[in-house]
Design a protein around this motif. Structure first.
Motif, PDB file in Angstrom:
ATOM      1  N   MET A   1       0.839  -1.199   0.000  1.00 36.65           N
ATOM      2  CA  MET A   1       0.000   0.000   0.000  1.00 36.65           C
ATOM      3  C   MET A   1       0.872   1.246   0.000  1.00 36.65           C
ATOM      4  N   GLU A   3       2.310   4.713   0.923  1.00 36.32           N
ATOM      5  CA  GLU A   3       2.317   5.563   2.089  1.00 36.32           C
ATOM      6  C   GLU A   3       3.354   6.660   1.903  1.00 36.32           C
ATOM      7  N   LEU A   9      -1.530   7.173   5.529  1.00 32.11           N
ATOM      8  CA  LEU A   9      -2.265   6.991   4.286  1.00 32.11           C
ATOM      9  C   LEU A   9      -2.751   8.348   3.788  1.00 32.11           C
ATOM     10  N   VAL A  38      -3.764   9.085   8.946  1.00 33.57           N
ATOM     11  CA  VAL A  38      -4.306   9.579   7.674  1.00 33.57           C
ATOM     12  C   VAL A  38      -4.009  11.064   7.498  1.00 33.57           C
ATOM     13  N   ASP A  71      -3.884   6.874  -1.390  1.00 31.04           N
ATOM     14  CA  ASP A  71      -4.346   5.582  -0.894  1.00 31.04           C
ATOM     15  C   ASP A  71      -5.866   5.491  -0.923  1.00 31.04           C
TER      16      ASP A  71
END
Length: 211
Positions: A1, A3, A9, A38, A71
């Motif tokens: 994922m 980052e 994210l 986030v 993301d």
């Protein structure tokens, strides 16, 4: 994922003239509680000020052209969607960003713009029940679900109208960070999370299903 250097994210919320306030800030309130996890950006077709349908405005942090990776990509509804579905450069830019983003979500009539990209052809999706006929007419290749608070299909989440976006956001938080985190966020906002995506009294209220 993907980052960033802070291991957070990256969430992008698309805004356009006439976006719906709660569509946008209900979900962002939930994700905003996760500042250690986030980062949030407001994304627009052009830089500058973008006014909501209710009047209050936001400032665009990045244009579509200035974003390389995200993301999560979210798009709200609002009366402005009636215009933006016919704004092909906007739809194309959103599609290109959505194609390379691992988690994509629409709130309310934002599903109409998502549908126009063709990315959810053959997938299940839902949208605002009061505007269901208009929104679903934007793409007949989508498997539109009449009764659903939100729908998850592949990497795409779509929610019903306005407040449903907050329930969907918590479902996405649950997927990414776990149920305990989602409950903690909801409790911190003193929000009663509807955890059942099938609980949708507004489909019946708006005549989409029979008694």
């Amino acid at each position: 994922m993907m980052e960033n250097n802070d291991n957070k994210l990256q969430l992008g919320m698309v805004v356009f003239d006439g976006f719906q306030l709660l569509d946008t800030f209900g979900p962002l309130e939930m994700f905003g509680a996760l500042k250690d996890k986030v980062d949030i950006l407001m994304i627009g077709e052009r830089s500058g000020i973008v006014k909501s349908s209710a009047g209050p405005a936001v400032v665009v942090d990045r244009t579509f052209d200035e974003i390389t990776t995200l993301d999560m990509l979210l798009i709200p509804g609002g009366m402005g969607t009636r215009r933006e579905v016919n704004n092909q450069p906007f739809v194309d830019a959103f599609r290109k960003l959505a194609e390379r983003t691992p988690h994509v979500a629409s709130i309310c009539t934002g599903a109409a713009i998502l549908a126009r990209t063709g990315l959810i052809d053959g997938l299940k999706a839902t949208t605002n029940k009061r505007a269901f006929k208009w929104a679903t007419s934007q793409r007949d290749k989508v498997v539109w679900i009449k009764q659903a608070r939100w729908v998850e299909d592949g990497k795409f989440f779509t929610s019903a109208g306005v407040s449903a976006g907050t329930d969907m956001a918590l479902a996405l938080i649950q997927k990414l960070f776990g149920h305990d985190v989602a409950i903690s966020v909801a409790n911190g906002a003193e929000y009663e999370w509807n955890e059942d995506p099938h609980h949708d009294p507004f489909a019946k209220l708006n005549g989409l299903i029979d008694d």
